[in-house]
Write an enzyme that holds these catalytic residues in place. Structure first.
Site, PDB file in Angstrom:
ATOM      1  N   CYS A  21       0.845  -1.191   0.000  1.00  0.00           N
ATOM      2  CA  CYS A  21       0.000   0.000   0.000  1.00  0.00           C
ATOM      3  C   CYS A  21       0.884   1.246   0.000  1.00  0.00           C
ATOM      4  CB  CYS A  21      -0.906  -0.010   1.225  1.00  0.00           C
ATOM      5  SG  CYS A  21      -1.884   1.492   1.418  1.00  0.00           S
ATOM      6  N   CYS A 162     -12.713  31.724  -5.192  1.00  0.00           N
ATOM      7  CA  CYS A 162     -12.298  30.893  -6.337  1.00  0.00           C
ATOM      8  C   CYS A 162     -12.597  29.421  -6.068  1.00  0.00           C
ATOM      9  CB  CYS A 162     -10.811  31.082  -6.622  1.00  0.00           C
ATOM     10  SG  CYS A 162     -10.376  32.757  -7.130  1.00  0.00           S
ATOM     11  N   SER A 901       5.638  41.116 -49.047  1.00  0.00           N
ATOM     12  CA  SER A 901       6.706  40.113 -48.997  1.00  0.00           C
ATOM     13  C   SER A 901       7.495  40.193 -47.693  1.00  0.00           C
ATOM     14  CB  SER A 901       7.654  40.301 -50.180  1.00  0.00           C
ATOM     15  OG  SER A 901       7.005  39.972 -51.388  1.00  0.00           O
ATOM     16  N   TYR A 904       6.878  37.969 -44.733  1.00  0.00           N
ATOM     17  CA  TYR A 904       7.389  36.595 -44.756  1.00  0.00           C
ATOM     18  C   TYR A 904       8.819  36.479 -44.230  1.00  0.00           C
ATOM     19  CZ  TYR A 904       3.330  34.608 -46.852  1.00  0.00           C
ATOM     20  OH  TYR A 904       2.056  34.157 -47.040  1.00  0.00           O
ATOM     21  N   GLU A 985      -0.499  39.452 -56.354  1.00  0.00           N
ATOM     22  CA  GLU A 985       0.482  38.372 -56.236  1.00  0.00           C
ATOM     23  C   GLU A 985       0.828  37.911 -57.648  1.00  0.00           C
ATOM     24  OE1 GLU A 985      -0.479  35.102 -53.788  1.00  0.00           O
ATOM     25  OE2 GLU A 985      -1.015  36.301 -52.054  1.00  0.00           O
TER      26      GLU A 985
END
Length: 1011
Positions: A21, A162, A901, A904, A985
């Site tokens: 146990c 809470c 661009s 990126y 694009e």
């Protein structure tokens, strides 16, 4: 209901008397009822039971529902009732003599709940994550932490309010009251009265309908019909349990284990391991009929508490997920040779369905449920709330009070915190930043960005992108880049294109907070690095025979079980003597969970044999096999190691620049392109596990295999494929590209946006692989500077452009004029302009030099990708990549607006320098489109695609540079309103249509203040 493997508790009768146990340390007698807490093993990637005596268990855990206990329906009826009663009352105790007594609820303290005055101000409320001030009342829910069971019961503190709001969730049943809290008796009288009102003990069946306890609705009184129905179900379940146990008890008397195995074989049932499991299977078959195979995979169904689960495998990578409460059956057969046994001779099997108890809605019991959530709860993709997984800290006086701010933050998916180094963002005022209090200094040291209160208002209602809003409302000059799980969408909401497709218009946000890189010192000798955990890195090396290095890293991912395991195996040879060891380590990827073993072997032959046996045991394959075959539940070898060339790379970078003949700006550019730390940082952002997937062995073949899997899974998701198919592909992908998810379950690749994010990850990994291969490749030249050596590997002539030259003026004007109005989070400053000429590219471009409509256009990318771009050119995604990951199909994408661009380049306030290209692109006749179209072949007579935007450079201001059009006009409306794109694009599908001309180093000046 959670799948059984995810349940926090287990119950069974002890199989032997060997277990002790975990509470009292005494042995648990064979066949006695024992209960376990299921905890994460610190030694391997899985859960283990911590067994307790029945009476000891209740001192360590508080169960809310018996449905949280795996194995509960398989207990004897009286034991089921005993557990139910203990759960309901929380008042069953067992004395040392084995006698039981009932203790009055008011008299009995709850051992896992306590109240006290905070001893300091160091504790944090687990509910609101605010500090609990010294001297305030706090309430504890004691739990065994699933990852740290060795610490025993740990206090989890809450503010009283809470705790009350989470009463049911924390297992504080309506029957419990404040007086039962440990420590209640020593509180002040007025505090006792307050707690009694907040946490009253209430009967679960009140006289009034809809009775409430502090906002938690108590069960309404059940109607007579409901009671009769429940009573009937209880009676049926009791009869069923007694039938099963009656069969088990008789079989134990008259049949041996071998007899039971024969009965299973005669009825075409799989024979499990373990006497109890065999007995359970036979009893189930005799009570309800022999189970027919799973229709999906032909596997064996097995009873597990809430359903019959298939134990088979869909593929070698994935377990079958079929489960049902009504499996198909046939009559149970008793073979002739068993009819000599009187009990079996007279037994008559009645084919019937097993009865299951009605599913109960469970709340989180203690300990908290395992980190691996059930499959149905798996987070498969970014959430739609902008503050998901973020922790917000507030400082100073705001116009709204803390409770109002907390409500807004939680509504947006975030949580509040009071600790600076746990915060993702800080909300404060300019005055507080200037004052620089001690708390603000902590925020600065933790590199937490501070934003104004207006940020919350705008992030809730504005159409602007998340990063744009961050920069707009930032009021601190410091702050690391904030990663968000929210994906940006087109401003007008009309575009069907996911934000992370290869359209340069939006900044793609990576998932979740970045993980800090894990570092491990590696000692490379000969062919591979010796694992430092072996302790032999200074005295041994990895054994090599016939050109084959005896070192393997294996992976195993099972999303259903939440498994994300590794297994490392090495045969080590002493550097001086004839001594050999086999070292192995195992655990969960990205965590400290795991262990290792070092075995010294008598001889080289024994060591080799042991290594080969272990490899075959773990993979099912021979070490010398040329074609690897994946087997169910077996590991898969990863095409990686610790990186044999790490030392060579270190030498190339350590003394860089000391004797270079290149111009200083070019030296700085080469250092930037080949910065190993930037590569590692990018990989960590992608959740790549750097321990299993170091830079040195990102093989191209492995990445291409991963592309193929993403292609398959994208097709499966689009076509509404089965859960099993998506599971299988997800398991394969995460095994091939090891990810660090910590204790979280690997997310299913079941969402197109998430799949496309992984496509972009592989795009970047391919370029990182190229960069690192260049770094470690080639011969060292003692007379040359490492920077010059790396420059030559790029096979690109790079010249610094005079900033006062005519071409520089045109390029700077192009940058200034074409910065899009919506990309206002930053300004761009040109730091350097380089004229570039890639070896052989102008020759390749020659056929297109005469094509009409040639323009100088922008292309942005991560810094880590530029070694690949300069050495190999801009490339089209490989055939293996899913076509839907790109808005207009697989091609090379350009823009006429610089900021489109520039997005990126993936810069940040912490890392504001980016690189961007200007390329001469032969566009010819353009196929004009307004919406996404997965182009695989251009229409006849067309040379490129133009995605039409709402804004474009003023065509009247277009100029020429070396005979090429430069669209450098200011952005004006195109008059096209029914388009998906904000800006133009341009896409070409032949790499020969591109001739790179310039490379710009840009500084992104992020707007950090409103003033």
């Amino acid at each position: 209901m959670a799948e059984t493997g995810d349940k926090p508790y287990r119950a069974e009768y002890a199989k032997s008397g060997r277990a002790s146990c975990k509470k009292c340390g005494e042995s648990i007698a064979k066949d006695s009822l024992r209960l376990a807490l299921m905890v994460q093993s610190p030694m391997f990637d899985g859960k283990v039971p911590h067994w307790h005596h029945y009476s000891c268990f209740w001192k360590r855990a508080r169960i809310v529902s018996h449905t949280d206990i795996d194995g509960f329906p398989e207990l004897r009826w009286e034991d089921q009732e005993k557990i139910k009663k203990a759960i309901e009352t929380g008042a069953l105790q067992e004395e040392k003599g084995g006698t039981r007594k009932e203790v009055g609820k008011a008299e009995k303290s709850l051992t896992d709940f306590a109240a006290e005055y905070a001893k300091s101000n160091r504790s944090t409320c687990k509910g609101c994550e605010q500090k609990i001030e010294k001297g305030q009342i706090r309430i504890s829910k004691k739990m065994v932490h699933p990852e740290k069971p060795q610490l025993g019961m740990i206090d989890n503190w809450y503010h009283p309010d809470c705790f009350v709001s989470r009463r049911a969730e924390l297992g504080f049943l309506p029957a419990y009251g404040a007086t039962q809290l440990l420590g209640f008796s020593i509180l002040k009288a007025e505090d006792k009265e307050t707690l009694k009102k907040q946490l009253p003990a209430t009967k679960t069946e009140g006289k009034r309908k809809g009775e409430e306890v502090d906002g938690n609705v108590v069960a309404k009184k059940k109607s007579r019909k409901e009671k009769e129905k429940e009573s009937k179900q209880e009676k049926q379940l009791k009869e069923q349990t007694e039938l099963i146990w009656g069969i088990k008890d008789e079989l134990r008397k008259v049949c041996s284990t071998n007899d039971l195995k024969e009965l299973l074989i005669a009825n075409k049932q799989e024979v499990p391991s373990g006497e109890n499991a065999i007995l359970d299977r036979v009893a189930d078959g005799m009570a309800f009929g022999a189970l027919l195979p799973c229709e999906e995979c032909k596997g064996q169904f097995v009873f597990k508490s809430d359903a019959y689960y298939c134990s088979g495998d869909i593929t070698a990578w994935t377990k079958c997920v079929a489960k049902t409460q009504t499996p198909n059956r046939k009559d149970w057969v008793i073979p002739k040779e068993f009819r000599e046994i009187p009990y079996l001779k007279k037994f008559k099997c009645k084919k019937q369905d097993r009865i299951f108890p009605p599913e109960a809605a469970t709340v989180n019991s203690a300990p908290p449920p395992p980190a691996s959530a059930p499959l149905t709860e798996t987070v498969t993709a970014p959430q739609d709330k902008p503050l998901t997984n973020m922790k917000i800290l507030t400082l100073g006086k705001l116009s709204k009070n803390k409770e109002e701010v907390k409500n807004i933050v939680e509504e947006l998916g975030g949580k509040m915190t009071t600790t600076a180094n746990k915060a993702t963002l800080c909300i404060s005022t300019q005055k507080e930043v200037e004052k620089m209090s001690k708390k603000m200094e902590e925020v600065k040291d933790a590199k937490v960005r501070v934003v104004s209160e207006e940020f919350l208002k705008d992030v809730k209602s504005s159409n602007k992108g998340f990063q744009e809003l961050l920069s707009l409302h930032a009021i601190s000059p410091w702050g690391a880049e904030v990663k968000t799980e929210h994906q940006e969408v087109a401003v007008d909401g009309k575009c069907s294109k996911p934000a992370n497709m290869k359209s340069a218009g939006k900044v793609k946000e990576e998932q979740g907070p970045s993980k800090s890189e894990k570092k491990m010192k590696l000692t490379v000798k000969g062919g591979a690095a010796v694992d430092p955990d072996s302790g032999l890195e200074d005295s041994a090396h990895v054994f090599e025979k016939g050109g084959k290095i005896f070192s393997a890293t294996l992976g195993l991912v099972d999303i259903v079980k939440g498994t994300n395991s590794y297994y490392k195996l090495q045969l080590l040879e002493d550097d001086r003597e004839s001594r050999y060891w086999v070292f192995r380590s195992w655990g969960r990827v990205g965590t400290v969970i795991g262990s290792n073993k070092l075995e010294q072997m008598p001889s080289k032959e024994d060591a080799v044999e042991h290594f080969l046996n272990l490899y075959e045991e773990k993979t099912g394959n021979s070490w010398h096999s040329k074609n690897f075959t994946k087997y169910p539940k077996k590991f898969y070898p990863l095409e990686i190691d610790y990186g044999q060339d790490e030392e060579a790379v270190r030498k190339l970078t350590v003394s860089a620049g000391t004797k270079s003949k290149l111009a200083k700006p070019i030296q700085d550019l080469i250092k930037m392109i080949f910065d190993v730390e930037s590569m590692k940082k990018a990989m960590v952002e992608f959740e790549i596990d750097l321990q299993k997937m170091p830079l040195g062995k990102l093989s191209k073949r492995q990445i291409q295999s991963a592309y193929s899997i993403l292609n398959e899974v994208q097709q499966a998701v689009s076509d509404g494929g089965s859960e099993s198919q998506i599971l299988d592909l997800s398991n394969r992908f995460y095994t091939l590209i090891p990810h660090d998810f910590g204790m979280k379950k690997p997310p299913l690749l079941s969402n197109l946006e998430y799949i496309q994010a992984k496509v972009q990850m592989l795009d970047n990994l391919l370029d990182i692989e190229v960069a690192y291969s260049l770094l470690r490749g080639g011969n060292e030249d003692g007379d040359k500077d490492p920077i010059d050596i790396n420059y030559e590997k790029l096979r690109t002539d790079i010249k610094v452009v005079d900033k006062d030259s005519e071409e520089a003026k045109i390029i700077k004007q192009y940058v200034k004029n074409t910065h899009a109005a919506t990309h206002n989070a930053y300004d761009l400053k040109v730091v350097e302009i380089f004229r570039i000429e890639r070896e052989g590219e102008s020759q390749r471009y020659k056929p297109f030099k005469q094509l009409h409509n040639r323009q100088l256009l922008w292309h942005g990318s991560r810094t880590t990708n530029f070694a690949g771009i300069l050495s190999q050119g801009l490339r089209i995604a490989p055939p293996e990549a899913p076509v839907t990951g790109y808005m207009f199909g697989k091609g090379i994408y350009f823009a006429d607006m610089v900021s489109k661009s520039a997005n990126y380049c993936h810069t940040s306030q912490a890392d504001p320098i980016g690189l961007i290209l200007l390329g001469e692109v032969a566009l010819g006749n353009m196929y004009e489109l307004k919406n996404a179209s997965h182009i695989t072949k251009l229409p006849k007579g067309k040379h490129s695609v133009k995605g039409l935007g709402k804004t474009a450079p003023d065509p009247t201001a277009t100029t020429t540079l070396d005979g090429v059009e430069v669209p450098l006009g200011n952005g004006i409306s195109t008059g096209i309103n029914d388009t998906c794109l904000l800006y133009n694009e341009y896409i070409v599908y032949d790499v020969a249509q591109v001739n790179l001309k310039y490379l710009l180093k840009l500084k992104f000046n992020y707007k950090t203040s409103l003033w």
